[in-house]
Design a protein around this motif. Structure first.
Motif, mmCIF file in Angstrom:
data_model
loop_
_atom_site.group_PDB
_atom_site.id
_atom_site.type_symbol
_atom_site.label_atom_id
_atom_site.label_comp_id
_atom_site.label_asym_id
_atom_site.label_seq_id
_atom_site.Cartn_x
_atom_site.Cartn_y
_atom_site.Cartn_z
ATOM 1 N N GLY A 175 0.660 -1.233 0.134
ATOM 2 C CA GLY A 175 0.009 0.074 0.011
ATOM 3 C C GLY A 175 0.841 1.166 -0.107
ATOM 4 N N LYS A 176 2.057 1.007 -0.334
ATOM 5 C CA LYS A 176 3.004 2.292 -0.184
ATOM 6 C C LYS A 176 3.331 2.559 -1.879
ATOM 7 C CE LYS A 176 5.254 1.181 4.059
ATOM 8 N NZ LYS A 176 6.230 0.867 4.739
ATOM 9 N N PHE A 177 3.329 3.842 -2.227
ATOM 10 C CA PHE A 177 3.600 4.132 -3.546
ATOM 11 C C PHE A 177 4.493 5.439 -3.620
ATOM 12 C CE2 PHE A 177 -0.385 2.258 -3.455
ATOM 13 C CZ PHE A 177 -0.616 1.365 -4.287
ATOM 14 N N PRO A 178 5.935 5.258 -3.262
ATOM 15 C CA PRO A 178 6.726 6.204 -3.366
ATOM 16 C C PRO A 178 6.806 7.001 -4.760
ATOM 17 C CG PRO A 178 7.930 4.141 -3.119
ATOM 18 C CD PRO A 178 6.181 3.808 -3.086
ATOM 19 N N ALA A 179 7.137 8.150 -4.626
ATOM 20 C CA ALA A 179 7.197 9.046 -5.806
ATOM 21 C C ALA A 179 8.495 8.545 -6.807
ATOM 22 C CB ALA A 179 7.345 10.653 -5.443
ATOM 23 N N ASP A 180 9.340 8.067 -6.149
ATOM 24 C CA ASP A 180 10.652 7.835 -7.182
ATOM 25 C C ASP A 180 10.440 6.562 -7.856
ATOM 26 O OD1 ASP A 180 10.642 6.247 -4.769
ATOM 27 O OD2 ASP A 180 12.733 5.836 -5.238
ATOM 28 N N GLN A 181 9.206 5.844 -7.530
ATOM 29 C CA GLN A 181 8.851 4.504 -8.166
ATOM 30 C C GLN A 181 7.617 4.805 -9.155
ATOM 31 O OE1 GLN A 181 10.244 1.711 -8.184
ATOM 32 N NE2 GLN A 181 11.875 2.478 -6.413
ATOM 33 N N MET A 182 6.585 5.834 -8.765
ATOM 34 C CA MET A 182 5.734 6.136 -9.490
ATOM 35 C C MET A 182 5.935 6.839 -10.579
ATOM 36 S SD MET A 182 2.864 4.658 -8.138
ATOM 37 C CE MET A 182 1.970 5.517 -8.959
ATOM 38 N N ILE A 183 7.138 7.607 -10.834
ATOM 39 C CA ILE A 183 7.524 8.383 -11.760
ATOM 40 C C ILE A 183 8.091 7.642 -12.910
ATOM 41 C CG2 ILE A 183 10.048 8.661 -11.149
ATOM 42 C CD1 ILE A 183 7.828 11.390 -12.587
ATOM 43 N N ARG A 184 8.342 6.377 -12.578
ATOM 44 C CA ARG A 184 9.023 5.206 -13.541
ATOM 45 C C ARG A 184 8.042 5.091 -14.793
ATOM 46 N NH1 ARG A 184 13.407 2.185 -11.542
ATOM 47 N NH2 ARG A 184 14.148 3.316 -9.517
ATOM 48 N N PHE A 185 6.433 5.132 -14.395
ATOM 49 C CA PHE A 185 5.606 5.038 -15.249
ATOM 50 C C PHE A 185 5.692 5.757 -16.341
ATOM 51 C CE2 PHE A 185 3.435 2.841 -11.782
ATOM 52 C CZ PHE A 185 2.589 2.091 -12.252
ATOM 53 N N VAL A 186 6.287 7.010 -16.350
ATOM 54 C CA VAL A 186 6.573 8.021 -17.417
ATOM 55 C C VAL A 186 7.994 8.106 -18.019
ATOM 56 C CG1 VAL A 186 4.293 9.056 -16.854
ATOM 57 C CG2 VAL A 186 6.409 9.945 -15.953
ATOM 58 N N THR A 187 8.862 7.703 -17.096
ATOM 59 C CA THR A 187 10.162 7.883 -17.543
ATOM 60 C C THR A 187 10.977 6.493 -18.204
ATOM 61 O OG1 THR A 187 10.949 6.882 -15.472
ATOM 62 C CG2 THR A 187 10.748 9.143 -15.527
ATOM 63 N N TYR A 188 10.329 5.518 -17.994
ATOM 64 C CA TYR A 188 10.801 4.316 -18.729
ATOM 65 C C TYR A 188 10.659 4.301 -20.589
ATOM 66 C CZ TYR A 188 6.421 1.956 -20.222
ATOM 67 O OH TYR A 188 5.177 1.771 -20.645
ATOM 68 N N PRO A 189 9.802 5.077 -21.038
ATOM 69 C CA PRO A 189 9.975 5.075 -22.500
ATOM 70 C C PRO A 189 11.030 5.982 -23.028
ATOM 71 C CG PRO A 189 7.711 5.723 -21.495
ATOM 72 C CD PRO A 189 8.640 5.607 -20.525
ATOM 73 N N PHE A 190 11.851 6.461 -22.156
ATOM 74 C CA PHE A 190 12.984 7.418 -22.537
ATOM 75 C C PHE A 190 14.300 6.820 -22.358
ATOM 76 C CE2 PHE A 190 9.448 10.310 -21.546
ATOM 77 C CZ PHE A 190 9.169 10.936 -22.545
ATOM 78 N N VAL A 191 14.212 5.549 -21.932
ATOM 79 C CA VAL A 191 15.484 4.877 -21.657
ATOM 80 C C VAL A 191 15.528 3.384 -22.601
ATOM 81 C CG1 VAL A 191 17.040 3.633 -20.034
ATOM 82 C CG2 VAL A 191 15.575 5.688 -19.119
ATOM 83 N N HIS A 192 16.525 3.129 -23.407
ATOM 84 C CA HIS A 192 16.487 2.228 -24.194
ATOM 85 C C HIS A 192 17.798 1.120 -23.929
ATOM 86 C CE1 HIS A 192 13.869 5.096 -25.870
ATOM 87 N NE2 HIS A 192 13.178 3.824 -26.590
ATOM 88 N N ALA A 193 17.647 0.075 -24.432
ATOM 89 C CA ALA A 193 18.409 -1.009 -24.326
ATOM 90 C C ALA A 193 19.761 -1.183 -25.202
ATOM 91 C CB ALA A 193 17.952 -2.578 -24.321
#
Length: 228
Positions: free
Chosen positions: A69-87
């Motif tokens: 039930g914990k949703f830290p900001a540094d993890q929630m922001i990943r929903f919109v940051t992961y599209p900008f990082v590529h393998a």
């Protein structure tokens, strides 16, 4: 017919497309130069892995958030940051090409805020599907779920354009069918993960959102319902 001498050599892109594609390019330039030791010193070789750890979406961490039930900001922001990082550079180049091509076609019809909503809405729902439906330690990275959202919006535009043509209207779904078929073939031949789950969720999100955010979209839906 004479051509306009003042016309730009290439068709201009909507500003919102540059807003989406420039962060992808900038991130990849930095990571690629670092991997080659051209910037950042010896430690820069690991920048890509660090970026994946810092900005990639983890389904396992998401499971922990739901359980605790914990949703830290540094993890929630990943929903919109992961599209900008590529393998890899190749991974990023394909995403950039798709954003430029599809973003132009969608951005010339949709308002800027609608393009952003489709792009990030698809990214968020794609990550949700990845986290809820799969149990994999592999983080989700790359812009494909968001790109598939743009494909969904483009499919909607084609579907509307072909309205009233009967079975021909379903030709609008040719692009998504071909892409998913290619993705499946590559997965069978070379192996691959389950990123297609996020991609398919992104496509569905982009298509459905287009009913609401496209110009006259909701009115068009109501008109179709009344006709039936």
């Amino acid at each position: 017919m004479q051509s306009d001498p003042n016309a730009p050599p290439i068709n201009p892109l909507p500003a919102v497309v540059w807003l989406l594609v420039l962060p992808v390019i900038a991130m990849e330039v930095v990571l690629s130069l670092g991997a080659r030791g051209l910037v950042g010193g010896p430690g820069a070789v690991g920048w890509r892995l660090q970026a994946i750890r810092d900005y990639g979406f983890s389904g396992q961490v998401f499971d922990w958030m739901l359980q605790s039930g914990k949703f830290p900001a540094d993890q929630m922001i990943r929903f919109v940051t992961y599209p900008f990082v590529h393998a890899s550079l190749t991974h990023a180049v394909f995403v950039v090409v798709f954003i430029l091509a599809l973003g132009k076609m969608v951005g010339e019809v949709f308002r800027a805020w609608a393009v952003l909503l489709v792009f990030f809405g698809a990214a968020i729902v794609g990550a949700l599907a990845y986290g809820l439906l799969l149990d994999t330690p592999t983080p989700l990275i790359g812009g494909y779920p968001a790109v598939y959202g743009l494909i969904g919006a483009f499919t909607f535009l084609m579907w509307v354009r072909l309205a009233g043509t009967g079975p021909t209207q379903y030709r609008a779904f040719t692009l998504i069918g071909v892409l998913l078929g290619i993705q499946l073939l590559f997965g069978l031949l070379f192996g691959g993960g389950f990123d297609w789950v996020a991609d398919l969720a992104g496509f569905c999100t982009g298509f459905v959102l287009s009913f609401v955010v496209s110009p006259g979209g909701w009115a068009r839906v109501r008109a179709k319902i009344r006709q039936r």
